[in-house]
Design a protein around this motif. Structure first.
Motif, PDB file in Angstrom:
ATOM      1  N   LEU A 289      74.552  -1.155   0.472  1.00 18.96           N
ATOM      2  CA  LEU A 289      74.605  -0.139  -0.585  1.00 18.96           C
ATOM      3  C   LEU A 289      75.919  -0.290  -1.356  1.00 18.96           C
ATOM      4  N   ILE A 290      75.895  -0.123  -2.667  1.00 17.51           N
ATOM      5  CA  ILE A 290      77.126  -0.168  -3.474  1.00 17.51           C
ATOM      6  C   ILE A 290      77.560   1.280  -3.719  1.00 17.51           C
ATOM      7  N   PRO A 291      78.573   1.760  -2.989  1.00 16.92           N
ATOM      8  CA  PRO A 291      78.992   3.155  -3.181  1.00 16.92           C
ATOM      9  C   PRO A 291      79.760   3.323  -4.498  1.00 16.92           C
ATOM     10  N   ILE A 292      79.836   4.561  -4.979  1.00 17.36           N
ATOM     11  CA  ILE A 292      80.659   4.854  -6.153  1.00 17.36           C
ATOM     12  C   ILE A 292      82.092   5.047  -5.662  1.00 17.36           C
ATOM     13  N   PRO A 293      83.070   4.339  -6.230  1.00 17.06           N
ATOM     14  CA  PRO A 293      84.458   4.487  -5.752  1.00 17.06           C
ATOM     15  C   PRO A 293      84.917   5.942  -5.786  1.00 17.06           C
ATOM     16  N   ASP A 294      85.722   6.328  -4.802  1.00 16.30           N
ATOM     17  CA  ASP A 294      86.161   7.731  -4.668  1.00 16.30           C
ATOM     18  C   ASP A 294      86.801   8.276  -5.940  1.00 16.30           C
ATOM     19  N   ARG A 295      87.437   7.393  -6.727  1.00 14.31           N
ATOM     20  CA  ARG A 295      88.156   7.891  -7.901  1.00 14.31           C
ATOM     21  C   ARG A 295      87.202   8.353  -9.007  1.00 14.31           C
ATOM     22  N   TYR A 296      85.900   8.056  -8.846  1.00 17.51           N
ATOM     23  CA  TYR A 296      84.917   8.468  -9.863  1.00 17.51           C
ATOM     24  C   TYR A 296      83.996   9.567  -9.328  1.00 17.51           C
ATOM     25  N   PRO A 297      83.503  10.445 -10.235  1.00 16.70           N
ATOM     26  CA  PRO A 297      82.535  11.463  -9.814  1.00 16.70           C
ATOM     27  C   PRO A 297      81.184  10.817  -9.511  1.00 16.70           C
ATOM     28  N   THR A 298      80.373  11.506  -8.714  1.00 13.62           N
ATOM     29  CA  THR A 298      79.035  10.966  -8.420  1.00 13.62           C
ATOM     30  C   THR A 298      77.963  11.837  -9.057  1.00 13.62           C
ATOM     31  N   GLY A 299      76.743  11.312  -9.098  1.00 10.53           N
ATOM     32  CA  GLY A 299      75.663  12.025  -9.787  1.00 10.53           C
ATOM     33  C   GLY A 299      74.396  12.098  -8.977  1.00 10.53           C
ATOM     34  N   ARG A 300      73.276  12.405  -9.657  1.00 14.81           N
ATOM     35  CA  ARG A 300      72.010  12.715  -8.983  1.00 14.81           C
ATOM     36  C   ARG A 300      71.108  11.509  -8.803  1.00 14.81           C
ATOM     37  N   TYR A 301      71.460  10.372  -9.391  1.00 18.11           N
ATOM     38  CA  TYR A 301      70.523   9.243  -9.388  1.00 18.11           C
ATOM     39  C   TYR A 301      71.084   8.037  -8.628  1.00 18.11           C
ATOM     40  N   VAL A 302      70.170   7.140  -8.224  1.00 17.09           N
ATOM     41  CA  VAL A 302      70.584   5.844  -7.703  1.00 17.09           C
ATOM     42  C   VAL A 302      69.914   4.765  -8.557  1.00 17.09           C
ATOM     43  N   LEU A 303      70.628   3.659  -8.725  1.00 17.96           N
ATOM     44  CA  LEU A 303      70.152   2.547  -9.562  1.00 17.96           C
ATOM     45  C   LEU A 303      70.023   1.318  -8.673  1.00 17.96           C
ATOM     46  N   VAL A 304      68.793   0.762  -8.592  1.00 23.49           N
ATOM     47  CA  VAL A 304      68.613  -0.478  -7.842  1.00 23.49           C
ATOM     48  C   VAL A 304      68.219  -1.558  -8.841  1.00 23.49           C
ATOM     49  N   PHE A 305      68.744  -2.778  -8.668  1.00 22.37           N
ATOM     50  CA  PHE A 305      68.508  -3.780  -9.696  1.00 22.37           C
ATOM     51  C   PHE A 305      68.594  -5.209  -9.205  1.00 22.37           C
ATOM     52  N   ASP A 306      67.904  -6.080  -9.901  1.00 23.87           N
ATOM     53  CA  ASP A 306      68.038  -7.525  -9.766  1.00 23.87           C
ATOM     54  C   ASP A 306      68.801  -7.947 -11.017  1.00 23.87           C
ATOM     55  N   PRO A 307      70.098  -8.246 -10.877  1.00 23.18           N
ATOM     56  CA  PRO A 307      70.910  -8.461 -12.089  1.00 23.18           C
ATOM     57  C   PRO A 307      70.411  -9.614 -12.948  1.00 23.18           C
ATOM     58  N   LEU A 308      69.895 -10.673 -12.284  1.00 22.70           N
ATOM     59  CA  LEU A 308      69.409 -11.802 -13.066  1.00 22.70           C
ATOM     60  C   LEU A 308      68.249 -12.451 -12.344  1.00 22.70           C
ATOM     61  N   ASP A 309      67.053 -12.101 -12.796  1.00 23.03           N
ATOM     62  CA  ASP A 309      65.841 -12.627 -12.179  1.00 23.03           C
ATOM     63  C   ASP A 309      65.474 -13.956 -12.806  1.00 23.03           C
ATOM     64  N   GLY A 310      65.048 -14.898 -11.957  1.00 23.31           N
ATOM     65  CA  GLY A 310      64.691 -16.212 -12.477  1.00 23.31           C
ATOM     66  C   GLY A 310      65.897 -17.124 -12.549  1.00 23.31           C
ATOM     67  N   SER A 311      66.886 -16.860 -11.666  1.00 21.42           N
ATOM     68  CA  SER A 311      68.160 -17.581 -11.802  1.00 21.42           C
ATOM     69  C   SER A 311      68.001 -19.088 -11.654  1.00 21.42           C
ATOM     70  N   SER A 312      66.912 -19.528 -11.036  1.00 23.54           N
ATOM     71  CA  SER A 312      66.731 -20.991 -10.916  1.00 23.54           C
ATOM     72  C   SER A 312      66.445 -21.616 -12.277  1.00 23.54           C
ATOM     73  N   ASN A 313      66.187 -20.796 -13.275  1.00 30.99           N
ATOM     74  CA  ASN A 313      65.873 -21.293 -14.632  1.00 30.99           C
ATOM     75  C   ASN A 313      67.049 -21.240 -15.598  1.00 30.99           C
ATOM     76  N   ILE A 314      68.171 -20.641 -15.157  1.00 35.57           N
ATOM     77  CA  ILE A 314      69.290 -20.408 -16.089  1.00 35.57           C
ATOM     78  C   ILE A 314      69.721 -21.700 -16.770  1.00 35.57           C
ATOM     79  N   ASP A 315      69.981 -22.743 -15.966  1.00 38.43           N
ATOM     80  CA  ASP A 315      70.561 -23.970 -16.527  1.00 38.43           C
ATOM     81  C   ASP A 315      69.589 -24.743 -17.398  1.00 38.43           C
ATOM     82  N   TYR A 316      68.302 -24.312 -17.419  1.00 40.81           N
ATOM     83  CA  TYR A 316      67.304 -25.022 -18.228  1.00 40.81           C
ATOM     84  C   TYR A 316      66.922 -24.203 -19.458  1.00 40.81           C
TER      85      TYR A 316
END
Ligand code: FBP
Length: 332
Positions: free
Chosen positions: A97-124
């Motif tokens: 889990l990626i926690p929110i650093p203590d210095r920042y406020p937290t909220g009601r939602y969580v965000l889950v993500f694949d930052p870059l899908d298809g990475s085997s295709n990037i260089d092409y």
């Protein structure tokens, strides 16, 4: 000037449907559009900057991490951790889990993500994308978020979507009221509404599967594929889930990545439930299609691990149901 609808205006109009809305979800969706523009800027200049190739590191999946994977992951985390809208995040690239650093406020939602899908295709220079879903936290506000905040079935998704980095850059999302597509106008730096109320066409055109693995499939999947070939469907497979899904969303068809016998350590296929299958399943169902693991709707699966894998059959409803019937052994 024709009716120009920016993604910000569209998200705000969606928010009006919820009188009690605080604007937090609107803010998260808009921040994803912004980080999509940042990543698009890198993909467009990929060959010109030192952003192609690998970092030399491996992620929790054992996959080599591409430089653009790392850039995208860092950009999404950095841009969302200080807003006070999120309780936590989870990424394909980060084991826990990626926690929110203590210095920042937290909220009601969580965000889950694949930052870059298809990475085997990037260089092409082949289309790649960012996939995301947004859930309401389960843990009480003010307390540290837990894994349980992310391990929620797709049925509980509040909003989901993807940004596609291809010939044009597009953002496609749903907040539960239909699926809407926006194209980035690079001259003004805005995502403009180009594909409102997307519905998967009734008559499918494509089937998308890595047929190179046919030898490792169960007999039912081989028969299902033979059947699709006799339906006059064209085979299209880019090898970037987000791009294959997008084509079938607009053109009609099915993408499937079944479980196979190639790697005993991956009995449930390759694709990840939380940040690949579930967000796209949310969109497919909103667009009149379906998504299954072959035996049950993807949206009904209760996740038990952050990076758990699942077989995936997604796209035109009839073809998904047909796949399930073949797996049950009900087809000739
Ligand atoms: P990541 O690139 O995010 O790891 O995604 C996995 C993926 O690249 C999907 O986008 C794609 O559908 C699949 O793997 C391709 O796998 P294969 O090369 O086995 O066909």
């Amino acid at each position: 000037m024709d009716q120009v609808i920016t993604i910000e205006r569209h998200i705000l109009e969606q928010q009006k449907r919820y009188p009690k809305a605080t604007g937090a979800l609107t803010g998260i969706l808009y921040d994803i559009a912004l980080v999509g523009k940042l990543i698009a800027r890198e993909t467009i200049r990929a060959g010109l900057e030192d952003i192609l190739g690998l970092t030399g590191a491996r992620n929790i999946q054992g996959e080599e991490v591409a430089k653009l994977d790392r850039y995208a992951n860092a950009a999404i985390v950095r841009l969302n951790q200080f807003t006070g809208r999120l309780a936590a995040m989870a990424s394909e690239e980060i084991p826990d889990l990626i926690p929110i650093p203590d210095r920042y406020p937290t909220g009601r939602y969580v965000l889950v993500f694949d930052p870059l899908d298809g990475s085997s295709n990037i260089d092409y220079s082949v289309s790649i994308g960012t996939i995301f879903s947004i859930l309401r936290r389960k843990s009480p506000k003010g307390e540290p978020a837990t894994l349980q905040d992310c391990l929620q079935p797709g049925r509980d998704i509040v909003a989901a979507g993807y940004v596609l980095y291809g010939p044009s850059t597009m953002m496609v999302y749903s907040a539960g009221n239909g699926v809407h597509g926006f194209t980035l106008d690079h001259t003004v730096g805005e995502f403009l509404l180009t594909h409102p109320e997307i519905q998967i066409p009734a008559k499918p055109k494509f089937y998308s599967v890595n047929q190179g693995y046919e030898h490792y499939w169960p007999r039912e999947i081989q028969e299902y594929t033979n059947h699709l070939q006799r339906q006059n469907l064209s085979l299209r497979y880019i090898g970037s889930l987000v791009a294959d899904f997008h084509r079938n969303l607009l053109g009609g068809g099915i993408f499937y990545y079944p479980a196979d016998t190639r790697d005993p350590s991956k009995p449930h296929g390759k694709l990840r439930l939380l940040y690949e299958a579930a967000p796209l399943a949310f969109l497919a169902v909103q667009a009149g299609g379906a998504a299954s693991d072959g035996t049950q709707p993807i949206l009904d699966i209760q996740p038990t691990e952050l990076h758990q894998r699942t077989p995936l059959f997604i796209g035109s409803k009839d073809l998904v149901e047909l796949g399930e019937a073949f797996i049950r052994g009900e087809m000739p």
